[in-house]
Design a protein around this motif. Structure first.
Motif, mmCIF file in Angstrom:
data_model
loop_
_atom_site.group_PDB
_atom_site.id
_atom_site.type_symbol
_atom_site.label_atom_id
_atom_site.label_comp_id
_atom_site.label_asym_id
_atom_site.label_seq_id
_atom_site.Cartn_x
_atom_site.Cartn_y
_atom_site.Cartn_z
ATOM 1 N N ARG A 154 35.813 -71.722 115.413
ATOM 2 C CA ARG A 154 34.605 -70.688 115.472
ATOM 3 C C ARG A 154 34.947 -69.763 116.593
ATOM 4 O O ARG A 154 34.762 -68.581 116.504
ATOM 5 N N LEU A 155 35.209 -70.383 117.795
ATOM 6 C CA LEU A 155 35.621 -69.186 118.997
ATOM 7 C C LEU A 155 36.803 -68.367 118.628
ATOM 8 O O LEU A 155 36.934 -67.348 119.022
ATOM 9 N N THR A 159 37.370 -60.608 123.489
ATOM 10 C CA THR A 159 36.550 -61.482 122.831
ATOM 11 C C THR A 159 35.262 -61.820 123.494
ATOM 12 O O THR A 159 34.325 -61.919 122.971
ATOM 13 N N LEU A 164 31.416 -61.675 122.131
ATOM 14 C CA LEU A 164 30.475 -62.882 122.295
ATOM 15 C C LEU A 164 29.250 -62.385 122.835
ATOM 16 O O LEU A 164 28.250 -62.749 122.403
ATOM 17 N N ILE A 168 33.783 -69.335 129.355
ATOM 18 C CA ILE A 168 34.447 -69.266 128.146
ATOM 19 C C ILE A 168 35.546 -68.335 128.466
ATOM 20 O O ILE A 168 37.005 -68.551 128.060
ATOM 21 N N ALA A 206 30.865 -73.090 125.208
ATOM 22 C CA ALA A 206 30.819 -72.250 123.818
ATOM 23 C C ALA A 206 29.905 -73.042 123.098
ATOM 24 O O ALA A 206 29.107 -72.420 122.154
ATOM 25 N N PHE A 246 26.945 -70.825 121.206
ATOM 26 C CA PHE A 246 26.897 -71.140 119.808
ATOM 27 C C PHE A 246 25.383 -71.779 119.175
ATOM 28 O O PHE A 246 24.910 -71.460 118.185
#
Length: 582
Positions: free
Chosen positions: A9-10, A92, A96, A131, A311, A315
Motif C-alpha cells: 500500500r505504501l 511520497t 501521504l 516513513i 505506516a 493507514f
C-alpha cells in the motif's frame, strides 16, 4: 494489516513518480556496473606486475587512467540515483501527509472526539517522518544492494564457478540471521510507535491545561504518569535497538566466513593455475562487494521495520470511514427563511447509553428559542444535530421544509452563525481572525463588526490595532476579549440563523448587557437558538425549552414557565432569590 500489505500500500503512493523510479534504477545499474568493472581493472593491473624489474608501467598507467574515469562516472551516477530516490521519498510522504490531513478534515467529529489529539498529531508528523526516513534509506540502499549482489555474482561465476558456488552456499546463513532478527524487531518498533503516540497525547493534554494542573497541584502525579509512559518507551526503545543492533555484527560475521572461504579456495585455485593472482584479487574484491549489501540491507531492515510500524498507524487514520457524503443531488440553500422543525428525533453518542429520545421541536422564522436544563441533558447535542456535526439515529430535522440530510452540509452550516462557550483563535492578526468567515471583508466591515460586538475599543488599545498578531491560544488578550472577537466574526457574516451556546459566559456583567443588546439587534428577524445556564439572559426568548434527560419536559415563555411552578421554576429559583423575580 499484514506487513507485506503495508508495504504494498505504501508503494502505491510512489506510482506518480515512476519516472524517477526508472531513472533511479538505471542510475543504480550504471553505478554498480562501473563499480564492478573497477576490480577487473585492478586485477589486470596486478597481472602486469610480473616481478621486480618486469613491470609494464605504460599498460598500468592506461589502466589507472581508465580506472579514474570509471570511479568518477560511478560517483556521478550514484549522486543522480540519490537525487531521484530523495525526490521519490519526499514526494511520497508529502502526498501521504496531505492525504492524512484531508482525511482528518473529512473524518466525522465522533472520530476526533474519541482519539487523543496529541496522538493524531504524532501520526501526522512523527510517524510520517519515520516513513520518510525508511523510504530514503530503503530506496537508495535496496536499489544498489540488489544490483550489486546480482552483478558480483555474475562476475564471480564468469571467473570461477566452483568458488562462486561456495559464496552462494554460505549466503543463506546471512539471510536467515537477518530475517530472524527482523521478525523480532518489528513488534518492538510497533510498540514504540504506539507508546510515542500515547506520550504525545499526554504531553498535549498537560500543555493545553497547565492552569488546571497547577491549580489542583497535579504536577507530582503528572510527573509520575509521564515517567511511567516514558519508562515504557525507554524499555521498548532499548529492546528494539538491541535486536536491530545485532543484525549488522551477525551478518558481518557471516560475511567474514565468506571472505575467508574465498581467500582459501581462491589461493588453492591460483596455486594450481586455474586463476591468476590478478583474478584472485578481483575475486576477493567481488566477495567483499557481494557481502557488503547484505550488511547495508540488514541495516535498512531496521528503518523499514520502523517505517512499517508507523505506516500501520497512518493507514489506520486513512482507513477510518469518512463523514457520510452528501446525498446525491443535495440542495444548496441560496436563502433561508429560518423555519426549523425536529420530528421524533432520537440520538445517542453511545448505543448503550440513550440520550435524546423522540424529541420534537418547531421554530418559526425569526423566533428566539432558548434551551435550558441541567448539565448532560442534551442541550449542546441539539446544536450538534442542527449543524449536522452528528447525524441523527432516527426521526428527521427540517429547514424551510427540506430535510437536512437532503441539504449539502456546507450549505446548511453556512445558514448558521455559531458562537460557542469555548473560544478559538488561530495564529494571525486580529483582523484575520474576525474575517475568518468572510476573508474578502474590507477593513471598514471588520471595524463595524467589532464595534457591534463591543470589541473595537480594546482592539484600538492594542499595539498594532487590527494588525496585532495573536496566537492560537490568544496570548496577550483575556478570555473575555477572545470571546468578543468570536462574536465579532458572527457580526460580520450576519447569517440567517444563530446558535449561541453560552456565548457570554466569559464576559463580565457590564459588557454582557451591552453584548446582549447587540445580540438582540442581530437576532431581530433571525431564528436563534440560545443555550444558556444563566437564565437571566433568556427572559425575552419567544420560547424556552426545558430539557431533562434528553426530553423536553416544559416549554413556553419565561413568565408562563414561572407561573407553572415546575422544573424551570425550580432552576430559576436556584439562581435568583424570590424577591428578584420580575
Amino acid at each position: 494489516m499484514k506487513q507485506q500489505s503495508v508495504f504494498r500500500r505504501l508503494m502505491r503512493f510512489t506510482r506518480p513518480y515512476r519516472g524517477y523510479l526508472a531513472a533511479a534504477l538505471a542510475c543504480a545499474l550504471a553505478s554498480v556496473s562501473l563499480s564492478l568493472y573497477a576490480p577487473v581493472l585492478i586485477g589486470d593491473a596486478i597481472d602486469f606486475i610480473v616481478g621486480p624489474g618486469a613491470v609494464d608501467f605504460r599498460a598500468i598507467l592506461r589502466i589507472l587512467a581508465l580506472l579514474g574515469g570509471v570511479v568518477l562516472a560511478g560517483a556521478l551516477f550514484q549522486w543522480l540515483m540519490t537525487l531521484c530516490t530523495n525526490v521519490i521519498s519526499y514526494s511520497t510522504v508529502k502526498d501521504l501527509r496531505t492525504a492524512v490531513f484531508q482525511k482528518l478534515e473529512a473524518a466525522p467529529l465522533s472520530y476526533l472526539d474519541r482519539n487523543a489529539h496529541g496522538d493524531l498529531i504524532s501520526r501526522v508528523v512523527n510517524d510520517i517522518d519515520q516513513i520518510s526516513d525508511g523510504l530514503i534509506q530503503g530506496f537508495s540502499q535496496l536499489f544498489t544492494g540488489v544490483v550489486t549482489i546480482l552483478g558480483t555474482l555474475g562476475f564471480m561465476l564468469a571467473i570461477n564457478v566452483q568458488i562462486a558456488l561456495i559464496v552462494v552456499l554460505i549466503t543463506p546463513l546471512s539471510l536467515f540471521v537477518a530475517s530472524f532478527i527482523a521478525k523480532h524487531t518489528f513488534d518492538e518498533f510497533r510498540k514504540q510507535s504506539m507508546i510515542r503516540g500515547e506520550l504525545g497525547g499526554f504531553i498535549e493534554e498537560l500543555i493545553g491545561n497547565q492552569k488546571v494542573v497547577k491549580a489542583f497541584g497535579y504536577e507530582a502525579r503528572a510527573q509520575e504518569r509521564f515517567d511511567e509512559i516514558n519508562a515504557r518507551l525507554y524499555r521498548t526503545g532499548v529492546n528494539a535497538q538491541f535486536y536491530s543492533s545485532t543484525t549488522n555484527p551477525s551478518t558481518r560475521f557471516v560475511n567474514g566466513l565468506v571472505y575467508a572461504a574465498v581467500g582459501l579456495f581462491g589461493s588453492l585455485a591460483a596455486i594450481s593455475g586455474h586463476i591468476s593472482v590478478g583474478q584472485l584479487s578481483t575475486f576477493l574484491n567481488y566477495a567483499n562487494q557481494y557481502t557488503k549489501p547484505f550488511n547495508e540491507i540488514s541495516g535498512v531492515v531496521t528503518e523499514l521495520q520502523t517505517a512499517a510500524a508507523s505506516a500501520r498507524r497512518v493507514f489506520a487514520v486513512l482507513d477510518e470511514p469518512a463523514e457520510s457524503p452528501d446525498a446525491p443531488g443535495a440542495l444548496a440553500l441560496d436563502r433561508c427563511e429560518g423555519a426549523v422543525r425536529l420530528e421524533d428525533v432520537s440520538f445517542s453518542y453511545n448505543p448503550d447509553r440513550k440520550l435524546i429520545e423522540h424529541l420534537s421541536l418547531k421554530a418559526r422564522p425569526g423566533e428566539r428559542i432558548a434551551i435550558v436544563g441541567p448539565t448532560g441533558c442534551g442541550k449542546t447535542t441539539i446544536i450538534n444535530l442542527l449543524m449536522r456535526f452528528y447525524d441523527i439515529d432516527s426521526g428527521a430535522i427540517y429547514v424551510d421544509g427540506t430535510e437536512t440530510r437532503a441539504i449539502a452540509r456546507d450549505s446548511l452550516r453556512a445558514q448558521y452563525g455559531m458562537v460557542l462557550q469555548e473560544t478559538w483563535l488561530f495564529s494571525g492578526t486580529i483582523r484575520e481572525n474576525i474575517a475568518y468567515g468572510k476573508p474578502d471583508a474590507t477593513l471598514d466591515e471588520v471595524v463595524a463588526a467589532a464595534k457591534s460586538a463591543h470589541a473595537h475599543s480594546f482592539i484600538k488599545r492594542l499595539p498594532q490595532g487590527y494588525d496585532t498578531p495573536v496566537g492560537e491560544e490568544g496570548g496577550g488578550i483575556s478570555q473575555g476579549q477572545r470571546q468578543l472577537l468570536c462574536i465579532a466574526r458572527i457580526m460580520l457574516t450576519r447569517p440567517p440563523m444563530l446558535i449561541l451556546d453560552e456565548a457570554t459566559s466569559s464576559i463580565d456583567t457590564r459588557t454582557e448587557l451591552r453584548i446582549q443588546k447587540a445580540f438582540d439587534a442581530m437576532m431581530e428577524g433571525r431564528t436563534s437558538f440560545v443555550v444558556a445556564h444563566r437564565l437571566s439572559t433568556i427572559r425575552e426568548a419567544d420560547c424556552i425549552l426545558v430539557m431533562r434527560d434528553g426530553h423536553i419536559v416544559e416549554q413556553g415563555a419565561h413568565a408562563e414557565l414561572l407561573a407553572l411552578g415546575g422544573f424551570y421554576a425550580e432552576l430559576y429559583n436556584s439562581q435568583f432569590a424570590p424577591s428578584e423575580e420580575p
